[in-house]
Structures are given as structure tokens and as C-alpha cells.
Design a protein around this motif. Sequence first.
Motif, mmCIF file in Angstrom:
data_model
loop_
_atom_site.group_PDB
_atom_site.id
_atom_site.type_symbol
_atom_site.label_atom_id
_atom_site.label_comp_id
_atom_site.label_asym_id
_atom_site.label_seq_id
_atom_site.Cartn_x
_atom_site.Cartn_y
_atom_site.Cartn_z
ATOM 1 N N GLY A 47 -3.051 -13.585 6.463
ATOM 2 C CA GLY A 47 -2.691 -12.183 6.414
ATOM 3 C C GLY A 47 -2.036 -11.681 7.688
ATOM 4 N N PHE A 48 -2.018 -12.515 8.741
ATOM 5 C CA PHE A 48 -1.473 -12.126 10.040
ATOM 6 C C PHE A 48 -0.540 -13.230 10.533
ATOM 7 C CE2 PHE A 48 -5.714 -10.474 9.504
ATOM 8 C CZ PHE A 48 -5.605 -9.135 9.858
ATOM 9 N N SER A 49 0.674 -12.854 10.911
ATOM 10 C CA SER A 49 1.637 -13.816 11.453
ATOM 11 C C SER A 49 2.354 -13.199 12.639
ATOM 12 C CB SER A 49 2.682 -14.194 10.397
ATOM 13 O OG SER A 49 2.082 -14.833 9.302
ATOM 14 N N THR A 66 0.001 -8.565 6.392
ATOM 15 C CA THR A 66 0.217 -8.392 4.957
ATOM 16 C C THR A 66 -0.723 -9.276 4.155
ATOM 17 O OG1 THR A 66 1.801 -8.382 3.127
ATOM 18 C CG2 THR A 66 2.074 -10.115 4.780
ATOM 19 N N PHE A 67 -1.258 -8.682 3.131
ATOM 20 C CA PHE A 67 -2.049 -9.427 2.155
ATOM 21 C C PHE A 67 -1.370 -9.316 0.798
ATOM 22 C CE2 PHE A 67 -4.937 -8.667 5.611
ATOM 23 C CZ PHE A 67 -5.595 -9.869 5.727
ATOM 24 N N GLY A 68 -0.041 -9.274 0.830
ATOM 25 C CA GLY A 68 0.756 -9.239 -0.383
ATOM 26 C C GLY A 68 0.461 -8.018 -1.236
ATOM 27 N N GLN A 69 0.111 -8.274 -2.472
ATOM 28 C CA GLN A 69 -0.131 -7.191 -3.422
ATOM 29 C C GLN A 69 -1.430 -6.434 -3.146
ATOM 30 O OE1 GLN A 69 2.233 -6.277 -5.566
ATOM 31 N NE2 GLN A 69 3.484 -7.948 -4.771
ATOM 32 N N TYR A 70 -2.246 -6.946 -2.240
ATOM 33 C CA TYR A 70 -3.520 -6.300 -1.923
ATOM 34 C C TYR A 70 -3.298 -5.252 -0.834
ATOM 35 C CZ TYR A 70 -5.210 -10.259 -4.555
ATOM 36 O OH TYR A 70 -5.420 -11.180 -5.545
ATOM 37 N N GLU A 71 -2.641 -4.167 -1.227
ATOM 38 C CA GLU A 71 -2.235 -3.133 -0.274
ATOM 39 C C GLU A 71 -3.419 -2.527 0.476
ATOM 40 O OE1 GLU A 71 0.140 1.125 -0.211
ATOM 41 O OE2 GLU A 71 0.166 -0.094 -2.018
ATOM 42 N N GLU A 72 -4.543 -2.316 -0.229
ATOM 43 C CA GLU A 72 -5.702 -1.713 0.436
ATOM 44 C C GLU A 72 -6.197 -2.604 1.570
ATOM 45 O OE1 GLU A 72 -6.051 -2.404 -3.044
ATOM 46 O OE2 GLU A 72 -5.250 -0.453 -3.660
ATOM 47 N N LYS A 73 -6.176 -3.908 1.371
ATOM 48 C CA LYS A 73 -6.621 -4.843 2.400
ATOM 49 C C LYS A 73 -5.663 -4.829 3.592
ATOM 50 C CE LYS A 73 -8.499 -9.495 2.803
ATOM 51 N NZ LYS A 73 -8.771 -10.762 2.124
ATOM 52 N N PHE A 78 -4.744 -3.248 9.177
ATOM 53 C CA PHE A 78 -3.893 -2.578 10.154
ATOM 54 C C PHE A 78 -4.661 -1.436 10.826
ATOM 55 C CE2 PHE A 78 -0.700 0.660 11.266
ATOM 56 C CZ PHE A 78 0.109 -0.071 12.108
ATOM 57 N N ASN A 79 -5.351 -0.637 10.037
ATOM 58 C CA ASN A 79 -6.112 0.489 10.600
ATOM 59 C C ASN A 79 -7.252 0.017 11.494
ATOM 60 O OD1 ASN A 79 -4.464 2.447 9.487
ATOM 61 N ND2 ASN A 79 -5.708 2.660 7.646
ATOM 62 N N ALA A 80 -7.895 -1.075 11.127
ATOM 63 C CA ALA A 80 -8.971 -1.611 11.959
ATOM 64 C C ALA A 80 -8.421 -2.059 13.315
ATOM 65 C CB ALA A 80 -9.664 -2.774 11.253
ATOM 66 N N LEU A 81 -7.254 -2.663 13.315
ATOM 67 C CA LEU A 81 -6.628 -3.050 14.589
ATOM 68 C C LEU A 81 -6.203 -1.805 15.370
ATOM 69 C CD1 LEU A 81 -4.485 -6.128 13.518
ATOM 70 C CD2 LEU A 81 -6.512 -6.130 14.991
ATOM 71 N N ARG A 82 -5.676 -0.815 14.665
ATOM 72 C CA ARG A 82 -5.230 0.407 15.347
ATOM 73 C C ARG A 82 -6.408 1.129 16.003
ATOM 74 N NH1 ARG A 82 -0.981 4.043 12.414
ATOM 75 N NH2 ARG A 82 -2.538 3.878 10.777
ATOM 76 N N GLU A 83 -7.603 1.005 15.435
ATOM 77 C CA GLU A 83 -8.790 1.588 16.059
ATOM 78 C C GLU A 83 -9.075 0.920 17.412
ATOM 79 O OE1 GLU A 83 -12.043 1.376 13.288
ATOM 80 O OE2 GLU A 83 -11.004 2.672 11.850
ATOM 81 N N ARG A 104 6.314 -0.752 1.810
ATOM 82 C CA ARG A 104 6.520 -2.190 1.986
ATOM 83 C C ARG A 104 5.182 -2.896 1.820
ATOM 84 N NH1 ARG A 104 10.447 -3.009 6.590
ATOM 85 N NH2 ARG A 104 10.063 -5.194 6.177
ATOM 86 N N LEU A 105 5.202 -4.205 1.756
ATOM 87 C CA LEU A 105 3.971 -4.967 1.536
ATOM 88 C C LEU A 105 3.156 -5.184 2.799
ATOM 89 C CD1 LEU A 105 5.123 -7.709 -1.008
ATOM 90 C CD2 LEU A 105 3.742 -5.667 -1.443
ATOM 91 N N GLY A 106 3.675 -4.785 3.945
ATOM 92 C CA GLY A 106 2.957 -5.039 5.184
ATOM 93 C C GLY A 106 3.179 -3.956 6.214
ATOM 94 N N SER A 107 2.576 -4.175 7.372
ATOM 95 C CA SER A 107 2.717 -3.311 8.538
ATOM 96 C C SER A 107 2.946 -4.213 9.737
ATOM 97 C CB SER A 107 1.444 -2.493 8.745
ATOM 98 O OG SER A 107 1.195 -1.685 7.624
ATOM 99 N N ARG A 108 3.438 -3.626 10.840
ATOM 100 C CA ARG A 108 3.687 -4.455 12.007
ATOM 101 C C ARG A 108 3.251 -3.758 13.284
ATOM 102 N NH1 ARG A 108 9.638 -3.289 11.323
ATOM 103 N NH2 ARG A 108 9.710 -5.146 10.036
ATOM 104 N N ILE A 109 2.894 -4.607 14.242
ATOM 105 C CA ILE A 109 2.583 -4.191 15.600
ATOM 106 C C ILE A 109 3.587 -4.941 16.454
ATOM 107 C CG2 ILE A 109 0.819 -4.147 17.407
ATOM 108 C CD1 ILE A 109 -1.206 -4.666 14.968
#
Length: 151
Positions: A47-49, A66-73, A78-83, A104-109
Motif C-alpha cells: 500500500g506504500f511505495s 494506495t490500497f486500490g479500490q479500498y478507498e477508506e483504507k 494517509f490520515n494516520a501518517l498526517r497525524e 484518485r486511487l491514492g494520496s502522496r507525501i
Amino acid sequence: KAQSLREETLRRFWTQLIQRSHERTGLFAKKSPTSDSWISVGIGRGGFSLYVSQSKGQTRIECYVTFGQYEEKTVAAFNALRERRQKIETTFGEQLDWQELPGRLGSRICTYMPGSWMSPEAEWPALQDEMIAILLRLEKSLRPEIQMLQF
């Protein structure tokens, strides 16, 4: 013909970056050069690259979540890392750009630096060394936090 010159140049750029990285990290140990404008490596958890992506004369170094179609995950990770943003950015040594990427299917830092494969080839070694250094700082700041995530 222009496309094949672009592909050849990108492949040569990534070949050199991979070779330069071997004395500093094993992240690229199993990577092959590509003709894409980006290259990715794992960070030790699905889920992390980590990516080095180049366009328009600049480079983005990022962790893509990204966890693909698992948007909630994806959002939860992402939010847990942002904390943990303050700790991550302190370890990294500067502020990072936290991009949710709605729709989109993912977020980035990520962070950006000038220069890319389009720079004069004589500048590539210094650019590649900086890319590797930033990627290693990003890995160092994120890997422990990613490993501890519970979601």
C-alpha cells in the motif's frame, strides 16, 4: 523517432541512478531501468511505495499511498501518517507536501527539486545523488511510521 530518443535517454538516466544508488542503499538492488519518467521502490509494507518522478524539468520524490479500490483504507493510512506529520517532517528535515488527491486511487507525501533527465547529461550525477539523498531521507522519516500504523 523522438519518442525512442526520449525512452533511450530515460533508460540511460535510470541506469545511472540505479548504479549510483548501490553504494548508498539496497532500495534499487532489484530494479531494472525503465523508459518511463518515474521509477518506484517498496518501503516494506503493501500500500506504500516510494517514487522518483520527473516532468517539465523538475523531480518529485514521494511516498504514494494506495490500497486500490479500498478507498477508506487509503484515506485512513494517509490520515494516520498526517497525524504524525510533525515527527515525520522533523526527521525529514523540512516540510513535505501532503496531497490527498481527491478522485484518485491514492494520496502522496512528497517534495520537489529542480532538474530532471532533461537537464544536460553532465549535470546528471549531481542530480541523481541529490535524488537518492532525498529519497533516503523520505524513507528514513516514513518507514518506521508506516510500520507502526494500525488501521
